[in-house]
Write a protein that holds these residues in place. Structure first.
Motif: not given
Ligand code: AMP
Length: 361
Positions: A302-314
């Protein structure tokens, strides 16, 4: 081009990947319109619209294209020519070129070799008579694979010695191909320490993000578990594998998620195959990452900025529920931290019925 929230995303294919894409799209305020050959499927329960049609029905595909703001696909067994025709009427991401390369084993292997990466040794097998010559080139142990339409270990036969060639050829039942495409290839069997995948999402401006690299365990050719962080044998190969996956995505001007599967060996990553789409080995990202593969795919197309891909936990582990394993749901729901996903399918042996993700805090 930006498709703002409120728009309609067309998805070719109505399976569980379409279902999870439609759910991610809905959360961002989009509607999903599925186009698939069946009357219903896992995605039909969560999509605003469903068109039942064949992938070569040009008139119906044109109507579908005119009813949506952007088109994507959730599996690669769609004819790239049909996708290209849809692309004449509405934006299609990833492009038909990405689809064409990823769905045909010789094309993806050739591209990786061109970009300086490694694949298993392989030889084309145009017909049954050519198998002996391919075996002489590649050696045993080997795997005979159909070049198109392979998934979850289907269309594959293992060859442990030269005598097994004829039965392997009969076992794969190579499908018809177009033009100068060969129906099968013979691949040398790679002695790997582990399997892993790089899940990358590339935006329309060429920027790309990757998630933590999962280590994948397959059983009977089907993904059983994906775990992040991956083990030591994989960790040291991540920079090379990510660089290769990024090079592939850049070369194809790919937009959306691209998943590349690799074998970890002492000599570096060996590319196995790729998919121009969200992938089973990325399901853990729904709870295990700040932004899931599904949401970032929607954002990218959709041509929107991408969100962070970092781990949400350990750490996170995704376990597939195959066939009657879905019947374990009472025990899984009794585990407070287990996140259960069921796809609403009827049980068949070997069928992916759902998955469960556990995020370590
Ligand atoms: P594929 O459909 O090509 O991903 O194959 C399914 C699974 O079969 C892989 O994930 C591996 O576990 C195994 N496999 C496929 N190709 C090879 C190979 N060349 N060497 C060793 N194992 C393989």
């Amino acid at each position: 081009m930006i498709v703002p929230p409120g728009g309609t995303i067309g998805i070719l294919g109505g399976g569980q990947l379409g279902r999870m894409l439609a759910m991610a799209a809905a959360r961002l305020g989009y509607r999903a319109h599925i186009y698939a050959p069946g009357a219903s499927g896992p995605a039909s329960e969560v999509a605003a619209h469903w068109t039942q049609g064949a992938y070569d029905d040009e008139a119906l595909l044109a109507r579908f294209a005119d009813a949506v703001d952007v088109v994507t696909y959730e599996f690669e067994n769609v004819d790239p020519r049909a996708v290209a025709r849809v692309g004449e009427r509405v934006a299609v991401h990833p492009s038909p070129r990405s689809l064409e390369v990823s769905r045909y084993r010789p094309a993806e292997k050739t591209l990786v070799a061109e970009l300086g990466g490694r694949t298993a040794p392989w030889a084309p097998v145009p017909d049954g008579r050519a198998l002996a010559a391919a075996l002489a080139t590649v050696g045993t142990p080997a795997i005979l694979k159909t070049t198109l339409f392979g998934y979850d270990g289907k269309g594959q036969a293992r060859i442990d010695d030269d005598d097994a060639g004829a039965s392997a050829w009969a076992a794969i039942g190579a499908p018809a191909t177009a033009g100068d495409q060969v129906p099968a290839i013979l691949e040398g069997r790679v002695a790997f320490a582990a399997e892993f995948s790089v899940i990358l999402c590339r935006a329309t401006d060429g920027r790309s993000v990757v998630w933590d690299v999962p280590e994948n365990v397959h059983r009977d050719g089907i993904l059983a578990t994906s775990t992040v962080p991956s083990g030591e044998a994989v960790q040291r190969l991540i920079p090379d594998a990510v660089a290769m996956t990024r090079a592939i995505a850049d070369r194809l001007d790919h937009v959306g998620v691209l998943t590349a599967e690799y074998f970890a060996t002492d000599d570096g990553p060996v590319f196995n195959e790729m998919a121009p789409r969200v992938h089973n080995s990325g399901h853990w990202t729904i709870e295990g990452a700040v932004t899931s593969q599904f949401e970032n795919h929607v954002r990218a197309i959709c041509g929107l900025p991408l969100g962070a891909t970092s781990l949400a936990g350990r750490a996170a582990t995704m376990e597939n529920l195959i066939g009657d394993e879905a019947g374990r749901w009472p025990a899984l729901l009794a585990e407070p931290d287990a996140k259960l996903h069921l796809y609403g399918k009827t049980v068949r042996p070997g069928r992916k019925m759902g998955h469960v993700t556990r995020v370590g805090r």
